[in-house]
Motif scaffolding. Structure first.
Motif, PDB file in Angstrom:
ATOM      1  N   ILE A  60      36.793  18.423  34.464  1.00  0.00           N
ATOM      2  CA  ILE A  60      36.141  19.894  34.130  1.00  0.00           C
ATOM      3  C   ILE A  60      35.683  19.712  32.814  1.00  0.00           C
ATOM      4  O   ILE A  60      36.536  19.619  31.879  1.00  0.00           O
ATOM      5  CB  ILE A  60      37.167  20.797  34.460  1.00  0.00           C
ATOM      6  N   PHE A  61      34.527  20.047  32.647  1.00  0.00           N
ATOM      7  CA  PHE A  61      33.737  20.423  31.230  1.00  0.00           C
ATOM      8  C   PHE A  61      33.607  21.946  30.831  1.00  0.00           C
ATOM      9  O   PHE A  61      32.812  22.886  31.664  1.00  0.00           O
ATOM     10  CB  PHE A  61      32.651  19.752  31.097  1.00  0.00           C
ATOM     11  N   GLU A  62      34.324  22.241  29.719  1.00  0.00           N
ATOM     12  CA  GLU A  62      33.979  23.806  29.538  1.00  0.00           C
ATOM     13  C   GLU A  62      33.111  23.772  28.313  1.00  0.00           C
ATOM     14  O   GLU A  62      33.336  23.035  27.350  1.00  0.00           O
ATOM     15  CB  GLU A  62      35.487  24.389  29.038  1.00  0.00           C
ATOM     16  N   ILE A  63      31.756  24.417  28.314  1.00  0.00           N
ATOM     17  CA  ILE A  63      30.783  24.264  27.551  1.00  0.00           C
ATOM     18  C   ILE A  63      30.779  25.475  26.826  1.00  0.00           C
ATOM     19  O   ILE A  63      30.721  26.670  27.062  1.00  0.00           O
ATOM     20  CB  ILE A  63      29.307  24.230  28.395  1.00  0.00           C
ATOM     21  N   HIS A  64      30.458  25.243  25.393  1.00  0.00           N
ATOM     22  CA  HIS A  64      30.214  26.602  24.306  1.00  0.00           C
ATOM     23  C   HIS A  64      29.012  26.190  23.489  1.00  0.00           C
ATOM     24  O   HIS A  64      28.872  25.306  23.135  1.00  0.00           O
ATOM     25  CB  HIS A  64      31.578  26.347  23.359  1.00  0.00           C
ATOM     26  N   ASP A  65      28.523  27.312  23.236  1.00  0.00           N
ATOM     27  CA  ASP A  65      27.185  27.182  22.389  1.00  0.00           C
ATOM     28  C   ASP A  65      27.654  26.524  20.918  1.00  0.00           C
ATOM     29  O   ASP A  65      28.479  26.930  20.270  1.00  0.00           O
ATOM     30  CB  ASP A  65      26.629  28.685  22.307  1.00  0.00           C
ATOM     31  N   CYS A  66      26.535  25.609  20.773  1.00  0.00           N
ATOM     32  CA  CYS A  66      26.863  25.297  19.337  1.00  0.00           C
ATOM     33  C   CYS A  66      26.861  26.188  18.022  1.00  0.00           C
ATOM     34  O   CYS A  66      27.423  25.772  16.859  1.00  0.00           O
ATOM     35  CB  CYS A  66      25.854  23.985  19.014  1.00  0.00           C
ATOM     36  N   ASP A  67      26.052  27.238  18.170  1.00  0.00           N
ATOM     37  CA  ASP A  67      26.090  28.270  17.035  1.00  0.00           C
ATOM     38  C   ASP A  67      26.979  29.405  17.127  1.00  0.00           C
ATOM     39  O   ASP A  67      27.463  29.732  16.116  1.00  0.00           O
ATOM     40  CB  ASP A  67      24.619  28.935  17.233  1.00  0.00           C
ATOM     41  N   THR A  68      27.338  29.870  18.370  1.00  0.00           N
ATOM     42  CA  THR A  68      28.018  30.996  18.465  1.00  0.00           C
ATOM     43  C   THR A  68      29.480  30.825  19.013  1.00  0.00           C
ATOM     44  O   THR A  68      30.345  31.579  19.099  1.00  0.00           O
ATOM     45  CB  THR A  68      27.450  32.087  19.230  1.00  0.00           C
ATOM     46  N   ASP A  69      29.473  29.807  19.662  1.00  0.00           N
ATOM     47  CA  ASP A  69      30.925  29.247  20.398  1.00  0.00           C
ATOM     48  C   ASP A  69      31.083  29.759  21.705  1.00  0.00           C
ATOM     49  O   ASP A  69      31.962  29.832  22.228  1.00  0.00           O
ATOM     50  CB  ASP A  69      31.984  29.292  19.563  1.00  0.00           C
ATOM     51  N   VAL A  70      30.182  30.846  22.110  1.00  0.00           N
ATOM     52  CA  VAL A  70      30.010  31.768  23.100  1.00  0.00           C
ATOM     53  C   VAL A  70      30.322  30.659  24.585  1.00  0.00           C
ATOM     54  O   VAL A  70      29.422  29.565  24.504  1.00  0.00           O
ATOM     55  CB  VAL A  70      28.744  32.357  23.533  1.00  0.00           C
ATOM     56  N   LEU A  71      31.137  31.153  25.590  1.00  0.00           N
ATOM     57  CA  LEU A  71      31.126  30.308  26.727  1.00  0.00           C
ATOM     58  C   LEU A  71      30.078  30.170  27.489  1.00  0.00           C
ATOM     59  O   LEU A  71      29.478  31.320  27.804  1.00  0.00           O
ATOM     60  CB  LEU A  71      32.425  30.698  27.348  1.00  0.00           C
ATOM     61  N   LYS A  72      29.601  28.978  27.817  1.00  0.00           N
ATOM     62  CA  LYS A  72      28.139  28.992  28.611  1.00  0.00           C
ATOM     63  C   LYS A  72      28.666  28.826  30.250  1.00  0.00           C
ATOM     64  O   LYS A  72      27.835  29.127  30.965  1.00  0.00           O
ATOM     65  CB  LYS A  72      27.354  27.990  28.221  1.00  0.00           C
ATOM     66  N   GLY A  73      29.667  28.148  30.387  1.00  0.00           N
ATOM     67  CA  GLY A  73      30.180  27.813  31.591  1.00  0.00           C
ATOM     68  C   GLY A  73      30.918  26.746  32.089  1.00  0.00           C
ATOM     69  O   GLY A  73      31.475  26.100  30.697  1.00  0.00           O
ATOM     70  N   TRP A  74      31.259  26.253  33.016  1.00  0.00           N
ATOM     71  CA  TRP A  74      32.223  25.124  33.231  1.00  0.00           C
ATOM     72  C   TRP A  74      31.205  24.191  34.085  1.00  0.00           C
ATOM     73  O   TRP A  74      30.589  24.496  35.035  1.00  0.00           O
ATOM     74  CB  TRP A  74      33.316  25.318  33.866  1.00  0.00           C
ATOM     75  N   TYR A  75      31.227  22.676  33.941  1.00  0.00           N
ATOM     76  CA  TYR A  75      30.641  21.557  34.574  1.00  0.00           C
ATOM     77  C   TYR A  75      31.673  20.894  34.992  1.00  0.00           C
ATOM     78  O   TYR A  75      32.517  20.343  34.295  1.00  0.00           O
ATOM     79  CB  TYR A  75      29.559  21.013  33.994  1.00  0.00           C
ATOM     80  N   CYS A  76      31.925  20.578  36.326  1.00  0.00           N
ATOM     81  CA  CYS A  76      32.930  19.981  37.210  1.00  0.00           C
ATOM     82  C   CYS A  76      32.245  18.620  37.638  1.00  0.00           C
ATOM     83  O   CYS A  76      31.373  18.861  38.700  1.00  0.00           O
ATOM     84  CB  CYS A  76      33.650  20.886  37.975  1.00  0.00           C
TER      85      CYS A  76
END
Length: 148
Positions: free
Chosen positions: A63-79
């Motif tokens: 499971i990969f939790e994805i965060h924006d590189c500038d804001t660290d906002v959660l973009k989603g999860w890639y499993c």
């Protein structure tokens, strides 16, 4: 280091990651997306996006939790549905089985690459285990989901 292999055991991707925590059955690490920007099913993956990745040596997925590189906002999860990961000598490696689950921050789920999975020609046991892994991911990836 993380090494991703296809079912022919050919390396398809490698990158560095920093271990956050570890148990006998899992590794949680932080890594940064190292490919050019790409719009992926409505999510803009950007070079430098922060990924918090959980690997298991006793489960058929990661499971990969994805965060924006500038804001660290959660973009989603890639499993990824995979064979159980292998942990050795500072390397996490896994064999990808093509079948994936994308989970958006609002909880929507999208199953990906069923056609590629069907082409793998896995044996009956491995095919069944992969479908079970996807079903488990769909069950556990309910919002709110916290990776730890």
């Amino acid at each position: 280091m993380v090494l991703k292999f296809n079912t022919d055991h050919q390396e398809t991707w490698r990158y560095d990651g920093k271990v956050i925590s570890r148990t006998p059955e899992s590794v949680l690490l932080e890594a940064y997306f190292n490919r050019p920007d790409k719009l992926f099913h409505g999510i803009l993956l950007r070079e430098g996006d922060r990924f918090v990745e959980k690997y298991f040596n006793d489960r058929w997925y990661n499971i990969f939790e994805i965060h924006d590189c500038d804001t660290d906002v959660l973009k989603g999860w890639y499993c990824n549905v995979t064979y159980p990961a292998v942990f050795e000598d500072g390397v996490v490696s896994y064999v990808d089985l093509a079948l994936d689950l994308l989970v958006y921050p609002d909880g929507r789920q999208l199953v990906l690459d069923e056609d590629e999975f069907a082409e793998l020609k896995l044996n009956e046991v491995d095919t069944s285990r992969a479908w079970q892994a996807l079903a488990e991911l769909q069950r556990i990836m309910k919002i709110p989901f916290i990776l730890n």
